[in-house]
Design an enzyme around this catalytic site. Sequence first.
Site, mmCIF file in Angstrom:
data_model
loop_
_atom_site.group_PDB
_atom_site.id
_atom_site.type_symbol
_atom_site.label_atom_id
_atom_site.label_comp_id
_atom_site.label_asym_id
_atom_site.label_seq_id
_atom_site.Cartn_x
_atom_site.Cartn_y
_atom_site.Cartn_z
ATOM 1 N N CYS A 110 50.678 57.034 14.256
ATOM 2 C CA CYS A 110 51.484 58.031 15.248
ATOM 3 C C CYS A 110 50.476 58.778 16.101
ATOM 4 C CB CYS A 110 52.298 58.950 14.748
ATOM 5 S SG CYS A 110 51.535 59.967 13.263
ATOM 6 N N ASN A 148 44.731 61.248 15.957
ATOM 7 C CA ASN A 148 44.101 62.389 16.423
ATOM 8 C C ASN A 148 43.104 63.372 15.771
ATOM 9 O OD1 ASN A 148 46.035 61.299 18.321
ATOM 10 N ND2 ASN A 148 47.431 62.789 18.153
ATOM 11 N N ASP A 149 43.539 63.805 14.517
ATOM 12 C CA ASP A 149 43.000 64.556 13.597
ATOM 13 C C ASP A 149 41.995 63.767 12.750
ATOM 14 O OD1 ASP A 149 43.785 67.312 14.008
ATOM 15 O OD2 ASP A 149 45.716 66.529 13.258
ATOM 16 N N GLU A 153 45.417 61.679 8.010
ATOM 17 C CA GLU A 153 44.741 62.255 8.971
ATOM 18 C C GLU A 153 43.466 62.946 8.604
ATOM 19 O OE1 GLU A 153 47.346 64.614 11.514
ATOM 20 O OE2 GLU A 153 48.262 65.508 9.768
ATOM 21 N N ARG A 210 57.714 65.683 16.137
ATOM 22 C CA ARG A 210 56.968 66.923 15.845
ATOM 23 C C ARG A 210 57.748 68.245 15.743
ATOM 24 N NH1 ARG A 210 52.747 63.805 19.368
ATOM 25 N NH2 ARG A 210 50.777 63.920 18.093
ATOM 26 N N HIS A 215 57.040 72.593 32.288
ATOM 27 C CA HIS A 215 58.260 71.881 32.259
ATOM 28 C C HIS A 215 58.217 71.084 33.556
ATOM 29 C CE1 HIS A 215 60.267 74.215 29.108
ATOM 30 N NE2 HIS A 215 60.231 73.259 28.713
ATOM 31 N N ARG A 219 38.582 68.165 18.488
ATOM 32 C CA ARG A 219 39.470 67.421 19.460
ATOM 33 C C ARG A 219 39.819 68.313 20.767
ATOM 34 N NH1 ARG A 219 45.293 66.847 16.308
ATOM 35 N NH2 ARG A 219 46.380 66.715 18.412
ATOM 36 N N ARG A 252 58.311 64.973 10.927
ATOM 37 C CA ARG A 252 57.449 65.523 10.538
ATOM 38 C C ARG A 252 57.602 67.071 10.173
ATOM 39 N NH1 ARG A 252 51.546 65.765 13.341
ATOM 40 N NH2 ARG A 252 52.594 67.191 14.770
HETATM 41 C C1 PEP Z 1 47.325 62.948 14.667
HETATM 42 O O1 PEP Z 1 46.702 63.952 14.187
HETATM 43 O O2 PEP Z 1 47.146 61.939 14.948
HETATM 44 C C2 PEP Z 1 49.078 63.414 14.976
HETATM 45 C C3 PEP Z 1 49.797 62.327 15.330
HETATM 46 O O3 PEP Z 1 49.490 64.797 14.617
HETATM 47 P P1 PEP Z 1 49.055 65.840 15.904
HETATM 48 O O4 PEP Z 1 48.636 65.233 17.328
HETATM 49 O O5 PEP Z 1 50.245 66.374 16.064
HETATM 50 O O6 PEP Z 1 48.156 66.695 15.147
HETATM 51 MG MG MG Z 2 47.660 65.732 13.526
#
Ligand code: PEP
Ligand code: MG
Length: 570
Positions: free
Chosen positions: A503, A455-456, A432, A297, A189, A466, A333
């Site tokens: 995203c 990201n995924d 993803e 999220r 925080h 990751r 989401r």
């Molecule tokens: C992603 O996977 O790119 C994503 C935006 O979701 P998260 O990072 O929350 O898994």
């Molecule tokens: Mg993801």
Amino acid sequence: MLKGIPVSPGVAISKALFLQNSTVNTEKKSITKEQIALEQKKLETALEKTEEQLTELHQQLLESVGEEQASIMSAHLVLLKDPAFIDEINNHIENDLIDVSSAVQMAADQFVQLFESLDDEYMRERATDIKDIANRLISNILGKNDKQTIDTKEAFILVSDDLTPSETVTLPREQVEAIIVAKGGKTSHAAILARSLGIPAIMGVGDQLANEVKTGDNLIIDGSTGKIYINPESSLIHKYQEKQQEEKAEKEELAKLKDKKATTRDGNEIELVANIKGPQDAEEVLQQGGEGIGLFRSEFLFMDRTSLPSEEEQYEAYSQVVKKLGNRPVIIRTLDIGGDKHLPYLDLPEEMNPFLGWRAIRISLSRPELFQVQLRALLRASAHGKVRIMFPMISHLEQIQEVKRILEETKKQLTAENIAFDPEIEIGVMIEIPSACLIADELAKEVDFFSIGTNDLVQYTLAVDRMNEKITDLYDHFHPAVLRLIKMVIDASHRHNIWTGMCGEMAGDLQATEILLGLGLDEFSVSPTLLPRVKHQLLQLSTEKAKQVAEKTLSLGTSKEVLEYITASH
Ligand code: PEP
Ligand code: MG
């Protein structure tokens, strides 16, 4: 020189002030059975007093600095009132026959241990919040005021071993030029606060911090790199003063773009929106000129607590964001838990491969009773603005068909109960997983939009975890395989007259903006602080040229070639 985790950018040059920790020491005292009721009464009174203080602090923060900071105190209120925490304290009083302060300490230690043992960084850092609440509660039981006072009028760089949210929010803001903390990381925080206040900050410096830095030392800190220079030479000070000036000029330049649309040089209007974790981030999105929310999220509403949030609590959080955003779109989401994100109260089993396991939509579809609570809350929130629902981790066509069936059933329930919602609510899937890219044509027929979660997608396409630091070199969104999958998805969506956003973190990578524009991406959803920079980048680009750049990169075999090519093409 010391190095820590850079959590809030910016350069600061000032004197150090070491803040000592204000932990309250409790001495364990035994009690008799007859004293149990008295100790429990003390607990009740202290809980009430603490609640009053936190409510007051919440209000003060709301008026002085805004919702994001204030929400930290509401999270504390939720933890304070958590029945699991209170039951545990009472249990210790009754069963261990100990005084209330020690019982609070023991219960807090248990929760701290539980949170610290979790894999998820965000959840681990909640341990500091519990320590903070326990300290406050114990101080109230003992009638002590442990606030450390800062008796200087000069500006300083705050140095601390650990910084609780209470300490952070009560700091004299005009004097604090930067923050350095031995513990913590990006999502503690103190880091979140520093970022929203625009104060440069470095965390996770480690134990050397206390050994190397003393009050009065001259420091240079660079919040973008995590570097801390102790009593530096004047030439280095000079260099960093220049950097500070440049940063200031850049900030002023970017601030001018706030109300501009993200339109390319040749008139292509791109939707530039932001990723948030909850209502506390919504204000920042508007301040940075965001046109909406591309990813809320929702799982963060489920964290920071020890039981599931009710439909009402979820509805409140979603509608707060929707109302704040006015007519702008808000993509929420559904719960994406599992993988690296755990909930201590949901009995998630240990898995060999959590990222390939019981995660996200897979949990929602196998626990429809939980899923429907969320869908009801989302639908109810849609009565207040432009809500879109997005589903994470779709790998099979049947999943989205099943999701739609449950959504329709939920809509029918609400209609029967005479509860308002947007009957035309748009839905989308997160792309993803490579299988979703490969069946994008089929998926496109089922939904109103796609949002690529790189990201995924990167981890699944390249088979690179990751979270594993040893293989970060291999984790790379410029890999041609990733670029080709992105193209496949965008093309499929356009064939079916729907749009594609992104995203994942790649959307905020300025080196990737031109390729993504050229591949035809319709929406970029990035962290709120990146909005001005991405907008600045889009304003410089032309879609026609971007298309040529993208086309060329698709013909290359390695990400090194891709990066060399985009660097050379400028
Ligand atoms: C992603 O996977 O790119 C994503 C935006 O979701 P998260 O990072 O929350 O898994
Ligand atoms: Mg993801």
